[in-house]
Motif scaffolding. Structure first.
Motif, PDB file in Angstrom:
ATOM      1  N   VAL A 102       0.851  -1.196   0.000  1.00 63.14           N
ATOM      2  CA  VAL A 102       0.000   0.000   0.000  1.00 63.14           C
ATOM      3  C   VAL A 102       0.883   1.242   0.000  1.00 63.14           C
ATOM      4  O   VAL A 102       1.834   1.340   0.779  1.00 63.14           O
ATOM      5  N   LEU A 103       0.565   2.187  -0.870  1.00 62.55           N
ATOM      6  CA  LEU A 103       1.300   3.445  -0.936  1.00 62.55           C
ATOM      7  C   LEU A 103       0.318   4.589  -0.708  1.00 62.55           C
ATOM      8  O   LEU A 103      -0.665   4.719  -1.434  1.00 62.55           O
ATOM      9  N   LEU A 104       0.566   5.397   0.316  1.00 62.31           N
ATOM     10  CA  LEU A 104      -0.289   6.543   0.627  1.00 62.31           C
ATOM     11  C   LEU A 104       0.450   7.832   0.308  1.00 62.31           C
ATOM     12  O   LEU A 104       1.656   7.943   0.558  1.00 62.31           O
ATOM     13  N   THR A 105      -0.260   8.806  -0.237  1.00 65.73           N
ATOM     14  CA  THR A 105       0.316  10.127  -0.496  1.00 65.73           C
ATOM     15  C   THR A 105      -0.593  11.186   0.113  1.00 65.73           C
ATOM     16  O   THR A 105      -1.804  10.990   0.247  1.00 65.73           O
ATOM     17  N   ALA A 106       0.015  12.324   0.480  1.00 65.94           N
ATOM     18  CA  ALA A 106      -0.751  13.443   1.036  1.00 65.94           C
ATOM     19  C   ALA A 106       0.051  14.719   0.838  1.00 65.94           C
ATOM     20  O   ALA A 106       1.273  14.680   0.640  1.00 65.94           O
ATOM     21  N   SER A 107      -0.632  15.846   0.887  1.00 66.43           N
ATOM     22  CA  SER A 107       0.053  17.129   0.718  1.00 66.43           C
ATOM     23  C   SER A 107       0.674  17.613   2.022  1.00 66.43           C
ATOM     24  O   SER A 107       1.517  18.509   2.007  1.00 66.43           O
ATOM     25  N   LYS A 108       0.261  17.027   3.156  1.00 64.81           N
ATOM     26  CA  LYS A 108       0.812  17.424   4.456  1.00 64.81           C
ATOM     27  C   LYS A 108       1.445  16.215   5.136  1.00 64.81           C
ATOM     28  O   LYS A 108       0.848  15.133   5.177  1.00 64.81           O
ATOM     29  N   LEU A 109       2.641  16.406   5.693  1.00 68.29           N
ATOM     30  CA  LEU A 109       3.319  15.323   6.406  1.00 68.29           C
ATOM     31  C   LEU A 109       2.494  14.832   7.582  1.00 68.29           C
ATOM     32  O   LEU A 109       2.416  13.631   7.849  1.00 68.29           O
ATOM     33  N   SER A 110       1.887  15.765   8.319  1.00 69.52           N
ATOM     34  CA  SER A 110       1.121  15.383   9.510  1.00 69.52           C
ATOM     35  C   SER A 110      -0.055  14.489   9.148  1.00 69.52           C
ATOM     36  O   SER A 110      -0.313  13.472   9.806  1.00 69.52           O
ATOM     37  N   THR A 111      -0.772  14.839   8.072  1.00 71.41           N
ATOM     38  CA  THR A 111      -1.907  14.024   7.640  1.00 71.41           C
ATOM     39  C   THR A 111      -1.442  12.660   7.155  1.00 71.41           C
ATOM     40  O   THR A 111      -2.051  11.634   7.464  1.00 71.41           O
ATOM     41  N   LEU A 112      -0.350  12.643   6.399  1.00 65.10           N
ATOM     42  CA  LEU A 112       0.167  11.394   5.848  1.00 65.10           C
ATOM     43  C   LEU A 112       0.509  10.390   6.943  1.00 65.10           C
ATOM     44  O   LEU A 112       0.034   9.251   6.931  1.00 65.10           O
ATOM     45  N   THR A 113       1.328  10.800   7.903  1.00 67.76           N
ATOM     46  CA  THR A 113       1.773   9.841   8.924  1.00 67.76           C
ATOM     47  C   THR A 113       0.628   9.455   9.859  1.00 67.76           C
ATOM     48  O   THR A 113       0.574   8.319  10.324  1.00 67.76           O
ATOM     49  N   SER A 114      -0.292  10.370  10.112  1.00 69.23           N
ATOM     50  CA  SER A 114      -1.454  10.029  10.942  1.00 69.23           C
ATOM     51  C   SER A 114      -2.290   8.940  10.280  1.00 69.23           C
ATOM     52  O   SER A 114      -2.724   7.983  10.933  1.00 69.23           O
ATOM     53  N   CYS A 115      -2.511   9.070   8.977  1.00 71.91           N
ATOM     54  CA  CYS A 115      -3.313   8.079   8.259  1.00 71.91           C
ATOM     55  C   CYS A 115      -2.614   6.721   8.209  1.00 71.91           C
ATOM     56  O   CYS A 115      -3.265   5.671   8.316  1.00 71.91           O
ATOM     57  N   VAL A 116      -1.285   6.715   8.062  1.00 73.85           N
ATOM     58  CA  VAL A 116      -0.539   5.461   8.038  1.00 73.85           C
ATOM     59  C   VAL A 116      -0.690   4.726   9.374  1.00 73.85           C
ATOM     60  O   VAL A 116      -1.016   3.532   9.419  1.00 73.85           O
ATOM     61  N   HIS A 117      -0.454   5.434  10.472  1.00 75.77           N
ATOM     62  CA  HIS A 117      -0.500   4.786  11.785  1.00 75.77           C
ATOM     63  C   HIS A 117      -1.932   4.420  12.186  1.00 75.77           C
ATOM     64  O   HIS A 117      -2.144   3.394  12.844  1.00 75.77           O
ATOM     65  N   ALA A 118      -2.904   5.237  11.801  1.00 75.28           N
ATOM     66  CA  ALA A 118      -4.299   4.903  12.105  1.00 75.28           C
ATOM     67  C   ALA A 118      -4.718   3.635  11.364  1.00 75.28           C
ATOM     68  O   ALA A 118      -5.430   2.786  11.915  1.00 75.28           O
ATOM     69  N   SER A 119      -4.274   3.479  10.126  1.00 75.68           N
ATOM     70  CA  SER A 119      -4.608   2.285   9.350  1.00 75.68           C
ATOM     71  C   SER A 119      -4.067   1.028  10.029  1.00 75.68           C
ATOM     72  O   SER A 119      -4.749   0.002  10.105  1.00 75.68           O
ATOM     73  N   CYS A 120      -2.834   1.126  10.537  1.00 69.13           N
ATOM     74  CA  CYS A 120      -2.239  -0.025  11.229  1.00 69.13           C
ATOM     75  C   CYS A 120      -2.966  -0.304  12.546  1.00 69.13           C
ATOM     76  O   CYS A 120      -3.174  -1.463  12.915  1.00 69.13           O
ATOM     77  N   ALA A 121      -3.371   0.757  13.243  1.00 72.36           N
ATOM     78  CA  ALA A 121      -4.048   0.578  14.532  1.00 72.36           C
ATOM     79  C   ALA A 121      -5.399  -0.113  14.372  1.00 72.36           C
ATOM     80  O   ALA A 121      -5.845  -0.833  15.269  1.00 72.36           O
ATOM     81  N   LEU A 122      -6.051   0.090  13.220  1.00 78.17           N
ATOM     82  CA  LEU A 122      -7.359  -0.527  12.987  1.00 78.17           C
ATOM     83  C   LEU A 122      -7.271  -2.046  12.851  1.00 78.17           C
ATOM     84  O   LEU A 122      -8.289  -2.734  12.902  1.00 78.17           O
TER      85      LEU A 122
END
Length: 215
Positions: free
Chosen positions: A173-193
């Motif tokens: 899975v490859l995630l992209t975002a315009s903001k670093l904060s949004t990107l890393t939050s979404c990555v870790h939230a996905s793993c936490a789920l």
């Protein structure tokens, strides 16, 4: 340690347009045994330096709040107090789930801990911050978990389900975002789920240019 600056600045500092606000983001370093160490970063707009804390604990809210406290002290030229705060915290024993830790500034920086509720401020001490150790042994919830909150705001319901299914199938899975904060939050939230399961494969929340070959 030589790699840390590349993760703290995963972009061209000279070409990157200035961010309008402070950004919090995370990177992960994985050793040969598969153990992860997280780097929690605070990057302020227009600065050439980044505050970073390395820890094996995935305590996002705690370390981001701590970075804000340190950043505020440094902005007021209270360098000695910031160093004393970090030194006292480093010597503090590890708090259990839901234990509270209070930070106070008086004649010196005081770190106190308790259970359940924040410890009271003593005398003329000025409260700096207080945080509660999270319980990582359960599913995250909103709004307590900032990563999950960012995920549901930034990603549509359909894409969240698709992302969850891809992780269960152990897809790449490859995630992209315009903001670093949004990107890393979404990555870790996905793993936490995935709880009670966990993501066992390569995890790179922030991908600096020198690692683009992974794509």
């Amino acid at each position: 340690m030589q790699m840390v600056p590349k993760f703290c600045f995963p972009f061209d500092v000279e070409r990157e347009p200035p961010s309008p606000a402070v950004q919090h983001f995370t990177f992960a370093l994985t050793d040969l045994a598969g153990n992860r160490r997280f780097g929690f970063c605070r990057l302020r707009a227009g600065t050439q330096s980044c505050l970073c804390i390395l820890s094996h604990l995935p305590w996002f809210e705690v370390f981001y709040k701590l970075l804000n406290t340190v950043g505020d002290l440094l902005a007021q030229d209270q360098v000695t107090e910031a160093e004393e705060l970090l030194q006292n915290l480093f010597q503090q024993s590890l708090s259990g789930p839901q234990a509270s830790v209070g930070l106070e500034l008086g004649s010196g920086v005081t770190v106190s801990s308790g259970q359940g509720i924040p410890p009271p401020t003593r005398g003329n001490s000025k409260p700096l911050s207080c945080f509660v150790a999270p319980d990582s042994g359960r599913l995250p919830s909103i709004p307590e978990n900032r990563n999950l909150t960012e995920l549901v705001v930034a990603v549509t319901d359909e894409n969240i389900v698709g992302l969850f299914a891809a992780l269960l199938a152990e897809r790449r899975v490859l995630l992209t975002a315009s903001k670093l904060s949004t990107l890393t939050s979404c990555v870790h939230a996905s793993c936490a789920l995935l709880y009670p399961m966990r993501w066992e494969h390569v995890l790179i929340p922030t991908l600096p240019p020198h690692l683009l070959d992974y794509c």
